[in-house]
Design a protein around this motif. Sequence first.
Motif, PDB file in Angstrom:
ATOM      1  N   THR A  15     -55.975  -1.176  33.862  1.00  0.00           N
ATOM      2  CA  THR A  15     -55.887  -0.996  32.416  1.00  0.00           C
ATOM      3  C   THR A  15     -57.081  -1.625  31.706  1.00  0.00           C
ATOM      4  OG1 THR A  15     -53.471  -0.989  32.557  1.00  0.00           O
ATOM      5  CG2 THR A  15     -54.451  -1.402  30.398  1.00  0.00           C
ATOM      6  N   LEU A  16     -57.436  -2.853  32.106  1.00  0.00           N
ATOM      7  CA  LEU A  16     -58.576  -3.518  31.473  1.00  0.00           C
ATOM      8  C   LEU A  16     -59.882  -2.796  31.781  1.00  0.00           C
ATOM      9  CD1 LEU A  16     -57.685  -7.280  32.090  1.00  0.00           C
ATOM     10  CD2 LEU A  16     -57.460  -5.975  29.974  1.00  0.00           C
ATOM     11  N   GLN A  47     -64.240   0.688  29.740  1.00  0.00           N
ATOM     12  CA  GLN A  47     -65.035   1.909  29.818  1.00  0.00           C
ATOM     13  C   GLN A  47     -65.002   2.691  28.509  1.00  0.00           C
ATOM     14  OE1 GLN A  47     -63.539   4.042  33.195  1.00  0.00           O
ATOM     15  NE2 GLN A  47     -64.634   2.777  34.691  1.00  0.00           N
ATOM     16  N   HIS A  48     -63.844   2.672  27.820  1.00  0.00           N
ATOM     17  CA  HIS A  48     -63.718   3.417  26.569  1.00  0.00           C
ATOM     18  C   HIS A  48     -64.126   2.586  25.363  1.00  0.00           C
ATOM     19  CE1 HIS A  48     -61.147   5.780  29.293  1.00  0.00           C
ATOM     20  NE2 HIS A  48     -61.448   6.809  28.504  1.00  0.00           N
ATOM     21  N   GLY A  49     -64.629   1.387  25.589  1.00  0.00           N
ATOM     22  CA  GLY A  49     -65.113   0.562  24.487  1.00  0.00           C
ATOM     23  C   GLY A  49     -64.032  -0.104  23.669  1.00  0.00           C
ATOM     24  N   LYS A  50     -62.783  -0.127  24.152  1.00  0.00           N
ATOM     25  CA  LYS A  50     -61.702  -0.760  23.392  1.00  0.00           C
ATOM     26  C   LYS A  50     -61.714  -2.271  23.533  1.00  0.00           C
ATOM     27  CE  LYS A  50     -58.647   3.261  23.763  1.00  0.00           C
ATOM     28  NZ  LYS A  50     -57.314   3.759  24.227  1.00  0.00           N
ATOM     29  N   VAL A  51     -62.347  -2.762  24.587  1.00  0.00           N
ATOM     30  CA  VAL A  51     -62.456  -4.198  24.793  1.00  0.00           C
ATOM     31  C   VAL A  51     -63.812  -4.483  25.423  1.00  0.00           C
ATOM     32  CG1 VAL A  51     -61.370  -4.114  27.068  1.00  0.00           C
ATOM     33  CG2 VAL A  51     -61.352  -6.247  25.779  1.00  0.00           C
ATOM     34  N   GLY A 111     -61.212 -12.417  30.492  1.00  0.00           N
ATOM     35  CA  GLY A 111     -61.246 -13.707  31.176  1.00  0.00           C
ATOM     36  C   GLY A 111     -59.845 -14.189  31.461  1.00  0.00           C
ATOM     37  N   THR A 112     -59.745 -15.460  31.843  1.00  0.00           N
ATOM     38  CA  THR A 112     -58.438 -16.020  32.206  1.00  0.00           C
ATOM     39  C   THR A 112     -57.488 -16.069  31.010  1.00  0.00           C
ATOM     40  OG1 THR A 112     -59.339 -18.239  31.837  1.00  0.00           O
ATOM     41  CG2 THR A 112     -59.410 -17.386  34.086  1.00  0.00           C
ATOM     42  N   LYS A 113     -58.017 -16.314  29.823  1.00  0.00           N
ATOM     43  CA  LYS A 113     -57.147 -16.373  28.643  1.00  0.00           C
ATOM     44  C   LYS A 113     -56.513 -15.020  28.357  1.00  0.00           C
ATOM     45  CE  LYS A 113     -59.480 -20.223  26.324  1.00  0.00           C
ATOM     46  NZ  LYS A 113     -60.156 -20.679  25.077  1.00  0.00           N
ATOM     47  N   LEU A 114     -57.302 -13.957  28.466  1.00  0.00           N
ATOM     48  CA  LEU A 114     -56.763 -12.620  28.225  1.00  0.00           C
ATOM     49  C   LEU A 114     -55.740 -12.252  29.299  1.00  0.00           C
ATOM     50  CD1 LEU A 114     -56.753  -9.965  26.654  1.00  0.00           C
ATOM     51  CD2 LEU A 114     -58.684  -9.197  28.052  1.00  0.00           C
ATOM     52  N   ILE A 115     -56.036 -12.564  30.545  1.00  0.00           N
ATOM     53  CA  ILE A 115     -55.088 -12.262  31.625  1.00  0.00           C
ATOM     54  C   ILE A 115     -53.811 -13.068  31.443  1.00  0.00           C
ATOM     55  CG2 ILE A 115     -54.740 -12.358  34.121  1.00  0.00           C
ATOM     56  CD1 ILE A 115     -57.716 -11.879  34.463  1.00  0.00           C
ATOM     57  N   ASP A 116     -53.951 -14.338  31.055  1.00  0.00           N
ATOM     58  CA  ASP A 116     -52.771 -15.159  30.792  1.00  0.00           C
ATOM     59  C   ASP A 116     -51.905 -14.538  29.700  1.00  0.00           C
ATOM     60  OD1 ASP A 116     -52.884 -17.179  32.647  1.00  0.00           O
ATOM     61  OD2 ASP A 116     -54.203 -18.426  31.435  1.00  0.00           O
ATOM     62  N   ALA A 117     -52.553 -14.085  28.634  1.00  0.00           N
ATOM     63  CA  ALA A 117     -51.805 -13.505  27.520  1.00  0.00           C
ATOM     64  C   ALA A 117     -51.092 -12.224  27.935  1.00  0.00           C
ATOM     65  CB  ALA A 117     -52.748 -13.237  26.350  1.00  0.00           C
TER      66      ALA A 117
END
Length: 356
Positions: free
Chosen positions: A232-233, A238-242, A248-254
């Motif tokens: 998903t990430l 690839q589509h420029g949404k993120v 990083g670890t913070k995003l994966i944690d969330a």
Amino acid sequence: MAFVEGPELRKQLETLPAAERESLIKPFLLPPRVRKSSVKGRKGNSKPVRTFLRSKLYYLLYFLIHIVFSIYTRIRQSYHAIVDRVLAILYYHHRTPELIRKDVRGLNRLPEHLSVVLTLRKDEDSLETLMDEVAELTAWSSCAGIPALSIYEKTGILKSHIPALHRIITSKLDTYYGPPSHQPALGVFAPHHPLYAPTLVPQSSKSNIETITVLLLSSTDGRETLVDLTKTLAEMAQHGKVSPQDIGTKLIDAELAEMMTIPAPSPQESGNDTNGTDSAAGNNLTPLTKADPDLVLIFGPYVKLDGYPPWQIRLSEIFCTGDHSTGIAGEVEAVEYQRFIKGLWRYARAEMRFGR
């Protein structure tokens, strides 16, 4: 002697005696090679008694080491079995919440989120046994003041029986707390499943505001979840949404913490229905204080995570409760109260360094 080339040289060599021909050729020959196997064979055959005694000495040493470690293992297993039985007598809960609170009163720290690894047995009533174990663990955790309990079972069979599991846990809480008005609010859910938190009496009539949340996990919530999140990430990047720098670890944690967050009640639980479902219990259940478990209990003879979600336990204390001979009637994975308390004791004495 002078030699000439060609056929005349061959004639001269043929006229020489054999001894002279050998003396002429000998300086150009390599020294003879001796086979190692033949040398070893001669050495072995020269000292057969010493070789026999050496081999018997090795067998004797192996036998003595095996005997010593066997005796040590038996003594260790007997010691742990005796200690386990003594603790089972001294620290039996008698289905009384006050006794359980007394057992944990002296601990300076309790886990806010306790996780337990259970195994589905191969008996005919394995599912009923598993549900009863979950109900007992829920009652012990609630009495000890642990607000969140997650149960990991590899196959995920409990996710298909959430309403039945809720009824069994409620029935077990009856034996500890009495009528539903004295019981804590109970909610059962699983990742990507709606919260199941029906009540049998109005929430306003409850004499306490205690809650206990049970989260059901399986092997699909481990590696498969990480793979799906990675895909998903990658697609979002690839589509420029993120931005790739934001991953990083913070995003994966969330993202993974959402899997542990209590969802909103399902639409059919927005009001009272024919089964007595009420959304009041779900509204009173707060989100898990910690998505990652503080303590992971393994009821078994050795540490076997069996596909537990790896990201959630990177900072968790892991305690294995049993030895090979500490179960009743050969049941090495019995869920017993003294092992539950022993795990809380170990957690309270653990030194949290977090990699430092």
